[in-house]
Scaffold this active site. Structure first.
Site, PDB file in Angstrom:
ATOM      1  N   GLU A 128     -23.248   3.481  27.219  1.00 56.41           N
ATOM      2  CA  GLU A 128     -23.409   4.457  26.142  1.00 56.41           C
ATOM      3  C   GLU A 128     -22.585   4.128  24.895  1.00 56.41           C
ATOM      4  O   GLU A 128     -22.944   4.558  23.801  1.00 56.41           O
ATOM      5  CB  GLU A 128     -23.146   5.888  26.616  1.00 56.41           C
ATOM      6  CG  GLU A 128     -21.722   6.195  26.977  1.00 56.41           C
ATOM      7  CD  GLU A 128     -21.559   7.619  27.494  1.00 56.41           C
ATOM      8  OE1 GLU A 128     -22.303   8.504  27.068  1.00 56.41           O
ATOM      9  OE2 GLU A 128     -20.669   7.834  28.333  1.00 56.41           O
ATOM     10  N   CYS A 150     -26.334  19.113  17.122  1.00 51.45           N
ATOM     11  CA  CYS A 150     -26.312  19.799  15.841  1.00 51.45           C
ATOM     12  C   CYS A 150     -25.109  20.742  15.822  1.00 51.45           C
ATOM     13  O   CYS A 150     -24.821  21.415  16.807  1.00 51.45           O
ATOM     14  CB  CYS A 150     -27.552  20.625  15.555  1.00 51.45           C
ATOM     15  SG  CYS A 150     -29.027  19.635  15.382  1.00 51.45           S
ATOM     16  N   LYS A 198     -20.529   4.644  31.216  1.00 50.67           N
ATOM     17  CA  LYS A 198     -19.548   4.544  30.123  1.00 50.67           C
ATOM     18  C   LYS A 198     -19.814   3.295  29.303  1.00 50.67           C
ATOM     19  O   LYS A 198     -19.835   3.333  28.083  1.00 50.67           O
ATOM     20  CB  LYS A 198     -18.107   4.497  30.652  1.00 50.67           C
ATOM     21  CG  LYS A 198     -17.513   5.782  31.153  1.00 50.67           C
ATOM     22  CD  LYS A 198     -17.191   6.797  30.085  1.00 50.67           C
ATOM     23  CE  LYS A 198     -18.326   7.729  29.841  1.00 50.67           C
ATOM     24  NZ  LYS A 198     -18.589   8.826  30.699  1.00 50.67           N
ATOM     25  N   GLU A 221     -20.611   5.902  37.146  1.00 53.00           N
ATOM     26  CA  GLU A 221     -19.925   6.387  35.944  1.00 53.00           C
ATOM     27  C   GLU A 221     -19.435   5.215  35.078  1.00 53.00           C
ATOM     28  O   GLU A 221     -19.541   5.255  33.848  1.00 53.00           O
ATOM     29  CB  GLU A 221     -18.768   7.312  36.363  1.00 53.00           C
ATOM     30  CG  GLU A 221     -17.903   7.847  35.236  1.00 53.00           C
ATOM     31  CD  GLU A 221     -18.644   8.666  34.191  1.00 53.00           C
ATOM     32  OE1 GLU A 221     -19.841   8.951  34.354  1.00 53.00           O
ATOM     33  OE2 GLU A 221     -18.010   8.988  33.169  1.00 53.00           O
ATOM     34  N   TRP A 272     -28.494  16.401  14.764  1.00 51.86           N
ATOM     35  CA  TRP A 272     -28.977  15.424  15.744  1.00 51.86           C
ATOM     36  C   TRP A 272     -30.476  15.656  15.798  1.00 51.86           C
ATOM     37  O   TRP A 272     -30.944  16.688  16.289  1.00 51.86           O
ATOM     38  CB  TRP A 272     -28.331  15.660  17.107  1.00 51.86           C
ATOM     39  CG  TRP A 272     -28.659  14.601  18.107  1.00 51.86           C
ATOM     40  CD1 TRP A 272     -28.036  13.403  18.269  1.00 51.86           C
ATOM     41  CD2 TRP A 272     -29.702  14.638  19.091  1.00 51.86           C
ATOM     42  NE1 TRP A 272     -28.624  12.701  19.286  1.00 51.86           N
ATOM     43  CE2 TRP A 272     -29.652  13.427  19.809  1.00 51.86           C
ATOM     44  CE3 TRP A 272     -30.679  15.572  19.432  1.00 51.86           C
ATOM     45  CZ2 TRP A 272     -30.528  13.129  20.851  1.00 51.86           C
ATOM     46  CZ3 TRP A 272     -31.555  15.283  20.466  1.00 51.86           C
ATOM     47  CH2 TRP A 272     -31.474  14.068  21.162  1.00 51.86           C
ATOM     48  N   ARG A 280     -21.234  16.587  17.396  1.00 47.28           N
ATOM     49  CA  ARG A 280     -22.442  17.222  17.921  1.00 47.28           C
ATOM     50  C   ARG A 280     -23.721  16.596  17.359  1.00 47.28           C
ATOM     51  O   ARG A 280     -24.829  16.930  17.790  1.00 47.28           O
ATOM     52  CB  ARG A 280     -22.433  18.720  17.594  1.00 47.28           C
ATOM     53  CG  ARG A 280     -21.236  19.453  18.145  1.00 47.28           C
ATOM     54  CD  ARG A 280     -21.289  20.903  17.748  1.00 47.28           C
ATOM     55  NE  ARG A 280     -22.410  21.564  18.350  1.00 47.28           N
ATOM     56  CZ  ARG A 280     -22.408  22.167  19.531  1.00 47.28           C
ATOM     57  NH1 ARG A 280     -21.292  22.195  20.227  1.00 47.28           N
ATOM     58  NH2 ARG A 280     -23.474  22.736  20.010  1.00 47.28           N
ATOM     59  N   HIS A 297     -30.948  -5.379  48.726  1.00 52.20           N
ATOM     60  CA  HIS A 297     -32.306  -4.824  48.819  1.00 52.20           C
ATOM     61  C   HIS A 297     -33.072  -4.998  47.510  1.00 52.20           C
ATOM     62  O   HIS A 297     -34.078  -4.329  47.295  1.00 52.20           O
ATOM     63  CB  HIS A 297     -32.236  -3.351  49.227  1.00 52.20           C
ATOM     64  CG  HIS A 297     -31.594  -3.153  50.561  1.00 52.20           C
ATOM     65  ND1 HIS A 297     -32.186  -3.553  51.738  1.00 52.20           N
ATOM     66  CD2 HIS A 297     -30.376  -2.655  50.904  1.00 52.20           C
ATOM     67  CE1 HIS A 297     -31.377  -3.276  52.758  1.00 52.20           C
ATOM     68  NE2 HIS A 297     -30.262  -2.738  52.264  1.00 52.20           N
ATOM     69  N   LYS A 348     -22.734  14.970  21.497  1.00 54.33           N
ATOM     70  CA  LYS A 348     -22.153  15.707  22.612  1.00 54.33           C
ATOM     71  C   LYS A 348     -22.807  17.080  22.709  1.00 54.33           C
ATOM     72  O   LYS A 348     -23.345  17.575  21.735  1.00 54.33           O
ATOM     73  CB  LYS A 348     -20.649  15.874  22.358  1.00 54.33           C
ATOM     74  CG  LYS A 348     -19.864  15.950  23.648  1.00 54.33           C
ATOM     75  CD  LYS A 348     -18.407  15.780  23.390  1.00 54.33           C
ATOM     76  CE  LYS A 348     -17.604  15.932  24.661  1.00 54.33           C
ATOM     77  NZ  LYS A 348     -17.798  14.820  25.592  1.00 54.33           N
ATOM     78  N   ASN A 364     -29.402  25.238  14.972  1.00 56.84           N
ATOM     79  CA  ASN A 364     -29.159  24.327  16.092  1.00 56.84           C
ATOM     80  C   ASN A 364     -30.038  24.796  17.241  1.00 56.84           C
ATOM     81  O   ASN A 364     -29.894  25.921  17.710  1.00 56.84           O
ATOM     82  CB  ASN A 364     -27.670  24.399  16.481  1.00 56.84           C
ATOM     83  CG  ASN A 364     -27.382  23.720  17.814  1.00 56.84           C
ATOM     84  OD1 ASN A 364     -28.108  22.814  18.215  1.00 56.84           O
ATOM     85  ND2 ASN A 364     -26.341  24.147  18.482  1.00 56.84           N
ATOM     86  N   GLY A 365     -30.985  23.952  17.645  1.00 59.11           N
ATOM     87  CA  GLY A 365     -31.882  24.341  18.741  1.00 59.11           C
ATOM     88  C   GLY A 365     -33.273  23.812  18.478  1.00 59.11           C
ATOM     89  O   GLY A 365     -33.470  22.935  17.632  1.00 59.11           O
TER      90      GLY A 365
HETATM   91  C1  F6R Z   1     -21.558  10.827  29.170  1.00 57.66           C
HETATM   92  C2  F6R Z   1     -21.638  12.227  28.818  1.00 57.66           C
HETATM   93  C3  F6R Z   1     -22.850  12.972  29.222  1.00 57.66           C
HETATM   94  C4  F6R Z   1     -22.469  14.387  29.681  1.00 57.66           C
HETATM   95  C5  F6R Z   1     -23.739  15.211  29.950  1.00 57.66           C
HETATM   96  C6  F6R Z   1     -23.405  16.593  30.477  1.00 57.66           C
HETATM   97  O1  F6R Z   1     -20.349  10.278  28.766  1.00 57.66           O
HETATM   98  O2  F6R Z   1     -20.779  12.774  28.192  1.00 57.66           O
HETATM   99  O3  F6R Z   1     -23.567  12.306  30.208  1.00 57.66           O
HETATM  100  O4  F6R Z   1     -21.690  14.293  30.831  1.00 57.66           O
HETATM  101  O5  F6R Z   1     -24.467  15.335  28.775  1.00 57.66           O
HETATM  102  O6  F6R Z   1     -22.627  17.294  29.571  1.00 57.66           O
HETATM  103  P1  F6R Z   1     -21.843  18.596  29.975  1.00 57.66           P
HETATM  104  O7  F6R Z   1     -20.795  18.189  30.945  1.00 57.66           O
HETATM  105  O8  F6R Z   1     -21.286  19.120  28.696  1.00 57.66           O
HETATM  106  O9  F6R Z   1     -22.845  19.522  30.606  1.00 57.66           O
END
Ligand code: F6R
Length: 622
Positions: free
Chosen positions: A502, A2, A499, A495, A74, A27, A518, A617, A100-101
């Site tokens: 997502e 948000c 990537k 990782e 969000w 966000r 295994h 994000k 936001n929250g």
């Molecule tokens: C994946 C991604 C998330 C963040 C996670 C932590 O591409 O971006 O997995 O890495 O939400 O976010 P931060 O680093 O902002 O604490």
């Protein structure tokens, strides 16, 4: 998660809110809305979907309407439809707010408010807060029977009464019809800052929505509120104690948050990695003496040298960087180290003995789980360091000290340049702690010299863009992929899988390559892509064995190998090379082609990589 933006000034509010929401859209993008204060009425426009949908329903700009609040959502409570979109107005029609929250005790409060005669229109927790403020404002009395002050102080008082009743997190911007010359912002657990311009104020979840208007800002701390009026602004706690806030210079620039010719922020941020790493390393490395200078923690290093155990805590991509960190601390500093998901650590009863150093890793500096893990560690007496990107963020302020990534804003929802910078910072930290313990000057010099050369080597990987795109094209229709690595490249496999899933919505699993036999090897079918990170390292021969096991069962291999390695060619259906480097530094290179592979696969499948399905994000909810 948000984004909120609010404008109070002399210019037309609507375009400023709209532009701010576009900047904050990363966000959350389930629904959006604005409330404008016009002719002593609230004009509210809201809709499900993206900001572009909101733009379509907004009226012509009215230059006289100079106060308003906006939100991009969000969804947590209630589906992302128009009714649940913010802003929310209270049952009296006098209070409007964006939030936001999460209000955790919204259920109890809602039942009580309904009994008291409040009506609700939405399923959101936020409307409960709007009604709670409206209730205290209308009643002019709190639950103890204390009377409210008069005039606009009553608005501020009602906000305080409500905020003292709720559990949960909030970043808020609030207006009251009776007090058109006042706007209130408040914060707990979710970010909120106030940009202070000439006769104008902008509240926002982050600096990207403010920087066009002013570079001066204050960052609110938890349980603080700001009242803005034509006379200026006052800051206090929600228990009405005055607090002095320091005016800070916003450190990002406008070009850092523009696409600048790239199609997506993710693409831009992948490409920015050489420059971002140069800035991250700049001035921090003294190759000649084999030392690292990290300003934020320099005066603590003597104590840190006595660390008996390191706990790295983070979420998602930052957690993967943490695993690389674990191996680095063990290898270079010989300090026992473990990595904890912040979301698990916060609810356990962890053992944190004397001499434990906790390092929280977070790009945004706002991740709710990571923040809670920090609180948990602090309560148990640990020293807590932050490895954070966003300057002035809550984690940066909550930790005892820390090291900033210095890579500029990361806007793409899928984290890329933050990962490489997090690994670079952890490498520097491990080398410096190692140097203060047993790591020889020679070894440190070698590592630091090589680290300084990493940005140029990443440039060589970026040059393979077309070849990597072709590999993505050849495999993009496969719905299950595996990512396999060993040693320092095992976290990179995790990782790479994250990537891909997502942003392309392809199912992918990352594993230590030796774990295949295994169980997971049962997944291998004809033409299933298996991405192997098989660079020259101490386990090179072993991983060749793992590749053969997969190929023998019909799997297709995409191999990330070291430049000039001819022996690997027969084992690869598709080959991507990275320049040679020391084993400890390989993740800084090997992750880059995996980011590019995921990016191209997602774009080719027609997805909006900067706004992946269901994600946002900066995860400020649990
Ligand atoms: C994946 C991604 C998330 C963040 C996670 C932590 O591409 O971006 O997995 O890495 O939400 O976010 P931060 O680093 O902002 O604490």
């Amino acid at each position: 998660m948000c984004g909120i933006v609010a404008y109070f000034g002399k210019k037309a509010a609507q375009p400023i809110l709209l532009e701010g929401l576009k900047r904050l859209e990363y966000r959350g993008y389930d629904s959006a809305g604005v409330a404008l204060l016009k002719d002593n009425q609230f004009e509210i426009y809201k809709t499900s979907g993206r900001i572009a949908n909101l733009e379509e329903i907004l009226p012509e700009v009215d230059q006289q309407t100079t106060i308003g609040i906006g939100h991009t959502r969000w969804a947590t409570h209630g589906e992302p439809n128009t009714i649940n979109a913010h802003p929310h107005v209270d049952y009296t029609g006098k209070i409007v707010l964006v939030h936001n929250g999460i209000i955790e005790n919204y259920g109890t409060l809602k039942k009580w408010l309904i009994k008291e005669g409040c009506q609700f229109k939405s399923d959101t927790d936020t409307e409960v807060l709007a009604n709670l403020i409206g209730y205290f404002y209308a009643r002019s009395q709190n639950r103890n029977g204390d009377a409210a002050p008069k005039g606009c102080d009553r608005f501020e008082w009602a906000v305080q009464q409500a905020l003292n009743e709720i559990y949960g997190t909030y970043g808020l911007a609030i207006l009251c019809l009776d007090c058109p010359g006042v706007m209130i912002g408040a914060k707990k657990g979710s970010p909120l800052m106030l940009g202070i311009g000439k006769n104008e104020y902008v509240f926002a979840s982050d600096a990207s929505a403010i920087i066009e208007h002013t570079s001066q800002a204050i960052y609110l701390s938890d349980n603080e509120m700001v009242c803005v009026s034509n006379e200026g602004f006052t800051t206090k706690t929600i228990t009405n104690k005055t607090v002095e806030k320091e005016l800070k210079e916003i450190e990002i620039s406008l070009d850092q948050i523009e696409l600048e010719g790239f199609d997506h922020y993710m693409q831009k941020e992948i490409a920015e990695q050489p420059e971002a790493l140069r800035t991250c390393l700049n001035g921090r490395i003294d190759v000649k003496n084999g030392r690292v200078i990290l300003g934020g923690i320099q005066n603590m290093l003597r104590d840190l040298t006595r660390t008996k155990r390191v706990i790295l805590t983070a979420c998602g991509t930052a957690w993967h960087a943490g695993i690389v960190g674990e191996f680095l601390f063990e290898q270079l500093a010989r300090i026992p180290c473990e990595v904890e998901y912040a979301s698990e650590f916060r609810y356990r009863n962890p053992i944190v003995e004397e001499g434990t150093l906790v390092i929280a890793i977070s790009q945004s500096g706002e991740t709710a789980d990571t923040l809670a893990a920090i609180e948990q560690a602090k309560e148990r007496g640990a020293t807590v360091l932050g490895v954070v990107n966003v300057v002035g963020s809550t984690i940066a302020r909550t930790t005892d000290a820390g090291v900033y990534l210095r890579i500029g804003p990361e806007i793409g929802v899928a984290s890329t340049k933050a990962f490489t910078a997090q690994v670079a910072v952890l490498t520097m930290l491990a080398i410096e702690l190692g140097r203060r313990r047993h790591l020889s000057a020679d070894a440190a010099q070698g590592l630091l010299k090589e680290l300084m050369g990493i940005p140029n080597k990443i440039e060589k990987i970026l040059d393979q863009n077309d070849a990597i795109k072709a590999i993505a094209q050849a495999n993009m229709n496969k719905e299950n992929w595996l990512f396999l690595g060993r040693g320092f490249n095992y976290p990179v496999a995790l990782e790479g899988a994250l990537k891909l899933k997502e942003i392309s919505y392809i199912h992918a699993e990352g594993l230590p390559a030796a774990e295949m036999k295994h169980g997971p090897i049962a997944l291998i079918t004809d033409y299933m892509p298996a991405v192997f990170i098989a660079t020259k390292c101490s386990q090179y021969e072993k991983i060749i064995g793992n590749i053969q096991e997969v190929r023998a069962r019909g799997g297709r291999t995409i191999v990330i190998a070291t430049e000039g390695d001819e022996d690997i060619k027969p084992h690869a259906d598709h080959l991507i090379t990275v320049p040679d480097t020391m084993e400890e530094l390989q993740p800084l290179l090997t992750v880059v082609p995996l980011q590019m592979l995921a990016y191209h696969a997602a774009v080719l499948r027609g997805h909006d990589v900067d706004k992946p399905r269901n994600l946002a994000k900066s995860v400020t909810v649990e």
